[in-house]
Design a protein around this motif. Structure first.
Motif, short mmCIF file in Angstrom:
data_model
loop_
_atom_site.label_atom_id
_atom_site.label_comp_id
_atom_site.label_asym_id
_atom_site.label_seq_id
_atom_site.Cartn_x
_atom_site.Cartn_y
_atom_site.Cartn_z
N PHE A 181 -1.94 -7.79 8.25
CA PHE A 181 -1.54 -6.39 8.45
C PHE A 181 -1.33 -5.68 7.12
O PHE A 181 -1.01 -4.50 7.09
N THR A 201 -7.73 -2.63 13.32
CA THR A 201 -6.45 -2.46 12.68
C THR A 201 -5.55 -3.61 13.10
O THR A 201 -5.86 -4.34 14.05
N SER A 202 -4.46 -3.80 12.39
CA SER A 202 -3.51 -4.86 12.70
C SER A 202 -2.10 -4.33 12.51
O SER A 202 -1.82 -3.63 11.54
N ALA A 237 -7.18 -3.42 18.01
CA ALA A 237 -5.98 -3.74 17.24
C ALA A 237 -5.57 -5.19 17.48
O ALA A 237 -5.87 -5.78 18.51
N PHE A 238 -4.84 -5.73 16.49
CA PHE A 238 -4.33 -7.10 16.58
C PHE A 238 -2.81 -7.10 16.53
O PHE A 238 -2.20 -6.44 15.69
N ASN A 268 -2.17 -14.47 11.17
CA ASN A 268 -3.53 -14.65 10.66
C ASN A 268 -4.29 -15.67 11.51
O ASN A 268 -3.75 -16.72 11.86
N PHE A 303 -9.60 -12.39 13.65
CA PHE A 303 -9.60 -11.25 12.75
C PHE A 303 -10.95 -11.14 12.03
O PHE A 303 -11.53 -10.06 11.92
N SER A 356 -0.90 -10.25 15.98
CA SER A 356 -1.10 -11.67 15.78
C SER A 356 -0.81 -12.08 14.35
O SER A 356 -0.90 -11.27 13.42
#
Length: 268
Positions: free
Chosen positions: A218, A87-88, A63-64, A68, A72, A66
């Motif tokens: 996201f 996922t984000s 997962a992120f 952009n 990614f 963050s």
């Protein structure tokens, strides 16, 4: 004659093979330009790190937290080799909402930016189990790895990959959550590929095209409307952390993107 349906098309590999030296991504904030070959090489190193060092396997989730950023893309494209799902999280949500989604999706790794260090630390403190935290840049606080070590990893050659099938989940994209908690939409490799080809045909995208990506990762629009279709078509993506009016106009003047997508507030 039979047609194979079990091959997962790689949105990066074909262009890395046929247009290796063509610019794929311009990371505007960092002032760095990456060719399709470099995009592929970064993904290969990240895949090796996730598999050899972190022992992730197909179906595990990362997962992120963050804005952009290039990582990614690295992690996304590494999935074609590892089958790891990414996922984000929308960092504008409250910590409690994000924590509930983290517990539901149960990522093994959380990548976080400097701007989201406090949120990452909150999630670490409240999590029901230990997770690996990777900082996208040097900064205060705790982390298990720095992203530079990930993307510059020298593969040992002992990774065993289990490549994804077309119907395997490639990415979790969250619904808006306007009627409740955000829900995780499971997007398969096949769905993302077919969407990208559809967008290429709809927008008439090709090698000479470019797009500025300011919508957040996201959200599905940040990935699936222009960025992934543009890369599959051999075009160029200009990447910036988030929308800023003055910076956007400056990029338009300097880079002359051929197409763009925004929302009403951006255009106003």
């Amino acid at each position: 004659m039979t047609t194979r349906t079990d091959v997962t098309p790689n949105l990066c590999m074909d262009q890395a093979r046929y247009a290796a030296n063509k610019e794929a991504v311009y990371d505007y904030d960092a002032g760095k330009r990456y060719s399709f070959a470099e995009l592929h090489e970064r993904a290969e190193r990240v895949a090796a790190f996730l598999t050899e060092e972190l022992h992730l396997k197909k179906g595990d989730r990362v997962a992120f937290l963050s804005e952009n950023a290039m990582p990614f893309l690295d992690v996304f494209f590494s999935g074609y080799k590892t089958g790891v799902i990414m996922t984000s999280f929308n960092c504008m949500l409250g910590a409690e909402e994000i924590l509930r989604t983290v517990e539901l999706e149960d990522p093994s790794v959380i990548f976080f930016s400097n701007a989201q260090r406090a949120l990452a630390e909150r999630l670490r403190a409240d999590a029901r189990r230990e997770r690996i935290h990777i900082a996208l840049a040097e900064g205060p606080g705790r982390h298990d790895h720095i992203y530079d070590d990930v993307v510059n990893y020298a593969p040992k050659g002992n990774a065993v990959y289990d490549p994804p099938a077309p119907e395997d989940v490639q990415m979790l994209i969250h619904t808006g959550g306007t009627t409740g908690e955000p829900k995780s939409a499971m997007m398969s490799y096949r769905a993302i590929y077919y969407n990208a080809t559809s967008e290429i045909l709809s927008w008439h995208l090709g090698y000479g095209d470019s797009a500025l990506v300011v919508l957040p990762f996201f959200h599905t629009a940040g990935w699936n409307v222009l960025m992934l279709p543009m890369l599959l078509a051999g075009g160029r993506v200009i990447l910036t952390a988030s929308f800023d009016p003055e910076k956007t106009l400056k990029i338009f003047r300097e880079e002359r993107p051929t197409t763009n997508i925004g929302v009403e507030t951006i255009y106003k």
